[in-house]
Write a protein that holds these residues in place. Structure first.
Motif: not given
Length: 474
Positions: A35-42, A44-49, A117-120, A124-126
């Motif tokens: 869940x932390x990995x998913x949170x980090x990736x989300x 990052x995408x949210x931070x970009x836009x 964006x969700x797919x990316x 990205x969480x991998x």
């Protein structure tokens, strides 16, 4: 030792004989980290836009945890005791990739405008999972190993001192998860103790104790008695030969017309393996530049201000195939260190013995004040990034040694020098300066015989952990 005394020993040291508790604890940690990995990736995408993705929506993906934990379980990641680190990293990486990509593919069939964006984010969480899952597992082992409920008891079957190394290793490394619960010695005449562990001769009495407590693991170390009853009762049996020159986990069985043979591969002789190893070195150099370059500038300035002399020190070491090169470090000693060494060796017999044993001092009087900090934090080795850049060293490999040190490597010297030396390696993550030459050679041999990309990733993760703790550095 009487049966009553053994029962008290067992109840004091062991909570249960099943690995269910340990495996469940690891599963909970893994779920949190996923869940932390998913949170980090989300994030990052949210931070970009901000309009691309809702950061808090990552919480809704907890529904995928049960199937993901099931995949981890099917891959053999639980209970996670005495598991080869490289295999653990490999399975975490591959399983995470297929699960995250699978979830991303399932989202592609949905009719929604904001699914890209969700797919990316999921893909990205991998890479975060590849690093954080093994790292958290390592941290969890360290914390859990202090608890009575962690691990399982094992009966160690020996003949004399044939199992001393394994017994001591399991006692010193409770994080491995197998804890000596009884020693059965074929040469013993009566019950006693060894290393604080109850020791029995092979008998119906000792076997009935094992069965009464339900111990399921047996480790045989050159045991010279009949093992029929051992193989028929225990759920898990492990054979540990006394002579273990080929310390490779990548052994494959070969059939020579009914005669079995065991093969292993020296992966670092393959061009593709060397390509990937060099690729990792260059990748790590590039991503670390934003941090290492400013640190290098600041440290160089501090050395110049606090101590007269050059900032860098190049020490001659033996590289791949014995080729000599200069191994660079930040200068952490006074400029006349060689002359002071001669004086120390001539005037202090105790320090001379320490030098002859390990080629270093625990408390070196030649080290400057800033040098002590640099050594404790391992920042003094930062200039070796230049050696990695030029291809003289790798980020991971056997530690580079001086020519006089090669004598201590004996007939393993050429084997150790068959690969590039490393900035970090098995020796550094297993005690560093607290580890003697005999174990150092064993660890370096293990690394060469078991090299894989996954092993390098694990060593890099463990190196960060060891450096932060400052263990064995002086």
């Amino acid at each position: 030792m009487t049966n009553e005394e053994y029962k008290k020993f067992f109840k004091k040291n062991f909570w249960r004989t099943s690995s269910f508790t340990s495996g469940t604890a690891f599963m909970i940690v893994d779920a949190i980290v996923v869940m932390l990995c998913i949170g980090i990736s989300f994030f990052i995408i949210n931070f970009i836009n901000h309009s691309w993705i809702n950061f808090r929506s990552f919480i809704t993906y907890w529904v995928y945890l049960p199937p993901m934990m099931a995949v981890f379980y099917a891959a053999g990641l639980y209970p996670g005791l005495v598991y080869p680190p490289a295999d653990e990293v490999k399975k975490f990486g591959i399983c995470s990739f297929f699960v995250f990509v699978g979830i991303a593919l399932s989202i592609t069939v949905e009719e929604a405008d904001d699914k890209l964006p969700i797919i990316v984010a999921l893909i990205l969480a991998t890479p975060f999972a590849l690093i954080l899952l093994p790292a958290s597992r390592e941290l969890a082992r360290t914390i859990f190993s202090k608890q009575k409920w962690f691990g399982v008891p094992a009966v160690i079957y020996v003949s004399g001192n044939s199992g001393d190394v394994i017994i001591k290793r399991l006692m010193n490394r409770p994080d491995l998860g197998y804890k000596p619960g009884m020693i059965v010695d074929s040469k013993a005449l009566f019950p006693t103790e060894k290393f604080g562990i109850p020791l029995y001769p092979p008998s119906e009495e000792s076997f009935s104790l094992v069965k009464s407590f339900g111990i399921k693991v047996a480790i045989l170390c050159d045991y010279d008695r009949d093992t029929t009853y051992i193989n028929s009762y225990y759920r898990y049996t492990i054979q540990v030969p006394r002579i273990n020159d080929i310390s490779t986990i990548s052994t494959n069985v070969r059939d020579f017309g009914g005669i079995l043979g065991f093969s292993s591969t020296h992966n670092l002789t393959k061009r593709l393996s060397l390509f990937w190893k060099r690729f990792i070195d260059i990748f790590l150099l590039l991503i670390s530049c934003p941090l290492t370059l400013p640190v290098t500038f600041v440290v160089a300035l501090l050395i110049k201000i606090t101590s007269p002399g050059p900032v860098f020190y190049g020490h001659k070491r033996s590289g791949k195939n014995g080729r000599e090169f200069k191994c660079w470090k930040f200068r952490s000693m006074v400029i006349d260190a060689d002359k002071q060494l001669e004086k120390i060796l001539a005037e202090n017999p105790e320090m001379r013995r320490e030098w002859e044993k390990d080629r270093k001092f625990t408390n070196d009087p030649r080290v400057t004040k800033i040098g002590k900090i640099l050594r404790k934090t391992s920042i003094d080795e930062l200039p070796q990034f230049f050696n990695v850049l030029t291809g003289e060293m790798s980020f991971v490999g056997p530690r580079p040694v001086t020519e006089p040190e090669l004598v201590k490597y004996g007939n393993k010297a050429k084997f150790i020098l068959s690969v590039k030396p490393g900035l970090s390696g098995m020796w550094q993550i297993s005690g560093r300066s607290d580890t003697g030459y005999e174990e150092r050679v064993t660890l370096d041999s293990y690394y060469i015989q078991n090299w894989s990309v996954w092993l390098d990733i694990w060593i890099i993760i463990k190196t960060i952990y060891v450096v932060l703790r400052g263990k064995g550095a002086y």
